[in-house]
Scaffold this motif. Structure first.
Motif, PDB file in Angstrom:
ATOM      1  N   LEU A   1     -36.155  15.897  20.315  1.00 42.48           N
ATOM      2  CA  LEU A   1     -35.413  14.693  20.672  1.00 42.48           C
ATOM      3  C   LEU A   1     -34.439  14.298  19.561  1.00 42.48           C
ATOM      4  N   ALA A   2     -34.883  14.401  18.314  1.00 45.54           N
ATOM      5  CA  ALA A   2     -33.998  14.061  17.199  1.00 45.54           C
ATOM      6  C   ALA A   2     -32.783  14.983  17.163  1.00 45.54           C
ATOM      7  N   LEU A   3     -33.011  16.266  17.375  1.00 41.45           N
ATOM      8  CA  LEU A   3     -31.893  17.216  17.382  1.00 41.45           C
ATOM      9  C   LEU A   3     -30.980  16.989  18.585  1.00 41.45           C
ATOM     10  N   ALA A   4     -31.574  16.654  19.734  1.00 33.73           N
ATOM     11  CA  ALA A   4     -30.759  16.368  20.918  1.00 33.73           C
ATOM     12  C   ALA A   4     -29.883  15.143  20.690  1.00 33.73           C
ATOM     13  N   ALA A   5     -30.440  14.126  20.027  1.00 34.26           N
ATOM     14  CA  ALA A   5     -29.641  12.940  19.717  1.00 34.26           C
ATOM     15  C   ALA A   5     -28.501  13.283  18.766  1.00 34.26           C
TER      16      ALA A   5
END
Length: 575
Positions: free
Chosen positions: A435-439
Motif C-alpha cells: 500500500l505504501a508503494l502504491a501510494a
C-alpha cells in the motif's frame, strides 16, 4: 458477460460471509479472504466502461453497472480491502471472536464494493446501509470499555446519517420521478433534498460537526478494520455526493458557503483536537477528518459555482485514491509496529511509516502535493471571493497534516498499540509495504488508470516543501516547550549542556590517564636503567671511562702551546 462479472464482484465476499456459518468451511474462508475483493478489482481494471445490467430478480429489481468515475473509486477501495483482508487473516488467527469479525468484515466489504456498482437508488441505499451497519461489529469487536463507547457513538451517527440519507434519496426520487442515480444527479433538486443528501453522506465522510464517531471508531477497531474504515469506507460518502447531488447542474450558494466554511474549520480544528490525543490510531482518525476538510472545499466551490465541477471532480477522485492508499498503509503500518519486540525492528518500521506520512502531508512531486496543487487550479473556476481563503487553507493544510503525522509517530513510541499475541509480523509487512508503494507510485500510474481524467494531475505544479518544513519546526518547538514545562528550564539546560560536559569530562579523563602513564614511565626509568647497567656489567667500565676522560682533559690543559720567537728589544723599542 458483464452480468457475471458484476455478480462475482458482489457475490464473492457475500458468499464467503455465508460460508462462515459452516464450522467446517471457516478455515477455507479465512484462507480465501484476501481474494474476496479481487473480482471487483479485475472488473474495474479490465472491464469496458460504461456498462449497465438490469437484474430484475435481485433485491426486488436492481440495476448494476460501472462508469468511469465509479471505476476510479472502486480500484483503490478494492486494493485497500485486499491488503486489509491479508492482514486480518494474521491479526485474527488466535481471536475467539474471529468468526464474528470475519462476518462483519465480509458484509462491510460487500456493501462497500457494491455501492460503487449500484446504478439505482434502492440498490445503492441497501449496499450503503449494509456497509454502515456491518461496520458496527468491527468497531465493537474488542468489547472493551473504549470499544463499547466508540460503538455507541458510531451507531448513533450511523442511524442519524441513514435517516437523513433515506429521506434525501426518497425526496430525490420523488422530484425526478426516476430511481436511477444518473437521473437524480442530472436534475436540479430542491435545497432541502440536497441538504439531506449532504448531511447523510457527510456523516460517513466525517466532516465537522459530523465527525465525532470517526476518531474513536478508528482507535477502537482492530488494525485491519481501521484500515478499511478510513481507507475505503469514508470515501463512500464522497462517492455518494458525486453520484446523487446535482453538482454542475444547479447552484446552491447558501449550502456551498456552509460546506466551504465547514471544510476550512475541519482542516484546522481536527489538528487542534488530534494534537491532544495520546492513542496513535486516534490521531490518524483526526488526520482523516482533516483530509476530508480538503474534499469539502472542492464540494463547496462546486455548490456555489456549478461551472467549476468539471475541473474539481477529477481532482477529488484523485485525492480520494491518494488518501485511501496512504491512510490505509499508515494503519496497517501501525499494526506492524505493534507486533515488533526489538527496538531495531521498531525503528525500521518507523522509517517505513515516514513514506506514507510524507505522502499524506504533501511532499513535493508525490500524490498529496500534486492533488492539492491541482485543486488550487480547479478552484480558480469557482467563486472568486472565496478563492484566496481556499488557497490559503490548502497551503496551511500541509502544516496541519505534518503536525498530526509528527504527533502520530511520537505517540506510536510512547503508547504502542495493543496487538494479539503470536502474530507473525512478516505476514503484516507485505500488505503495508504494498500500500505504501502504491501510494508513492500513484502519480506515475494514474494516467494509465484514469486516462483523460488524469490531465489536471499531470499538469499540476510539483508543490512546495515549506509547509512540511514549517510543520516540522512547529512540532519540534512544541515538543521542546512541552518537555520544558514538564521538567523545568534547569533540566532542559542541563540536558542541552550534557553532551559538552560529557565531552569535556572524556577529554579530562584522557589527559589525566596520559599524565599518570607518563609519571609511571618516569618512575620506572631509573630502576630500569640501573637494571640494564647491572645486567651488562657497565658499572666498572663506566668508572674507568670516566677516569680516562678526566685524565685526557687534564693532560690537554697542561700541554702549553709553543710561543713564537719574540723580536729583539731594540727592534721593539726602535733606535
Amino acid at each position: 458477460m458483464p452480468g457475471l462479472a458484476l455478480l462475482a464482484a458482489i457475490g464473492t465476499p457475500l458468499g464467503l460471509a455465508l460460508l462462515l456459518a459452516l464450522p467446517a468451511a471457516r478455515g477455507l474462508v479465512w484462507r480465501a479472504l484476501p481474494f474476496a475483493p479481487l473480482p471487483a478489482l479485475a472488473l474495474a481494471l479490465f472491464g469496458t466502461v460504461p456498462f449497465t445490467v438490469s437484474n430484475d430478480w435481485l433485491i426486488l429489481g436492481s440495476v448494476l453497472g460501472l462508469d468511469a468515475t465509479a471505476r476510479l473509486f472502486l480500484i483503490p477501495a478494492a486494493l485497500v480491502w485486499t491488503a486489509a483482508a491479508a492482514a486480518a487473516r494474521v491479526w485474527m488467527a488466535g481471536d475467539r471472536r474471529a468468526t464474528g469479525f470475519g462476518l462483519c468484515f465480509l458484509f462491510a466489504m460487500t456493501g462497500n464494493l457494491g455501492l460503487f456498482l449500484a446504478d439505482d437508488a434502492p440498490t445503492f441505499y441497501v449496499f450503503f446501509a449494509l456497509m454502515s451497519f456491518s461496520s458496527y461489529g468491527l468497531v465493537l469487536h474488542a468489547r472493551s470499555e473504549e470499544a463499547l463507547g466508540a460503538a455507541r457513538l458510531y451507531i448513533t451517527f450511523v442511524l442519524a446519517g441513514e435517516l437523513a440519507l433515506f429521506a434525501g434519496l426518497g425526496l430525490a426520487v420523488g422530484e425526478t420521478g426516476s430511481l436511477m442515480l444518473a437521473d437524480i444527479a442530472d436534475t436540479a433538486l430542491s435545497v432541502p433534498t440536497v441538504a439531506l443528501l449532504l448531511a447523510g453522506f457527510g456523516v460517513k465522510l466525517g466532516v465537522m460537526p459530523l465527525h465525532f464517531w470517526l476518531p474513536p471508531a478508528h482507535g477502537a477497531a482492530p488494525v485491519p478494520a481501521s484500515a478499511v474504515l478510513s481507507g475505503a469506507m469514508i470515501k463512500a460518502g464522497l462517492f455518494g455526493i458525486v453520484a446523487t447531488v446535482p453538482l454542475g447542474e444547479a447552484a446552491y450558494a447558501d449550502l456551498g458557503v456552509v460546506v466551504t466554511a465547514v471544510g476550512m474549520v475541519t482542516i484546522f480544528a481536527a489538528l487542534l483536537m488530534g494534537a491532544r490525543e495520546t492513542a496513535p490510531k486516534t490521531v490518524l482518525g483526526f488526520s482523516s477528518v482533516s483530509q476530508m476538510g480538503i474534499v469539502a472545499l472542492g464540494i463547496g466551490a462546486a455548490l456555489m459555482a456549478p461551472g467549476a465541477w468539471g475541473a474539481v471532480l477529477p481532482v477529488l477522485v484523485f485525492l480520494a485514491a491518494h488518501h485511501a492508499l496512504a491512510k490505509a498503509g499508515l494503519f496497517l503500518g501501525t499494526g506492524v509496529f505493534a507486533v515488533q519486540h526489538r527496538p531495531a525492528a521498531r525503528i525500521a518500521v518507523t522509517v517505513a511509516l515516514v513514506l506514507p506520512a510524507l505522502i499524506l502531508a504533501g511532499m513535493p512531486l508525490l500524490s498529496g502535493a500534486l492533488g492539492k496543487e491541482a485543486l488550487k487550479t480547479a478552484l480558480g473556476a469557482g467563486p472568486a471571493v472565496w478563492l484566496p481563503w481556499m488557497t490559503l487553507a490548502l497551503m496551511l493544510s500541509g502544516v496541519a497534516t505534518t503536525l498530526l503525522m509528527a504527533r502520530f509517530l511520537v505517540q506510536l513510541w510512547r503508547k504502542r498499540p495493543a496487538a494479539p499475541a503470536g502474530v507473525e509480523s512478516d505476514a503484516l509487512v507485505i500488505p503495508f509495504v504494498l500500500l505504501a508503494l502504491a501510494a508513492a507510485a500513484l502519480p506515475a500510474i494514474w494516467p494509465t488508470v484514469a486516462g483523460s481524467a488524469a490531465q489536471p494531475i499531470a499538469e499540476a505544479a510539483p508543490g512546495t516543501p515549506w509547509p512540511l518544513v514549517a510543520g516540522a519546526l512547529i512540532a519540534t518547538a512544541a515538543a521542546v516547550a512541552s518537555h520544558t514545562s514538564r521538567v523545568g528550564w534547569s533540566a532542559v539546560l542541563s540536558t542541552l549542556t550534557a553532551p559538552a560536559e560529557r565531552a569535556a569530562a572524556r577529554v579530562g579523563d584522557a589527559l589525566a590517564r596520559r599524565r599518570r602513564a607518563l609519571a609511571r614511565k618516569a618512575r620506572a626509568l631509573p630502576p630500569a636503567l640501573d637494571g640494564w647497567i647491572a645486567a651488562h656489567r657497565l658499572g666498572q667500565t663506566g668508572i674507568a671511562a670516566l677516569l680516562v676522560t678526566v685524565l685526557v682533559i687534564g693532560g690537554a690543559q697542561h700541554v702549553a702551546p709553543t710561543d713564537p720567537i719574540a723580536p729583539p728589544a731594540a727592534e721593539q723599542n726602535g733606535p
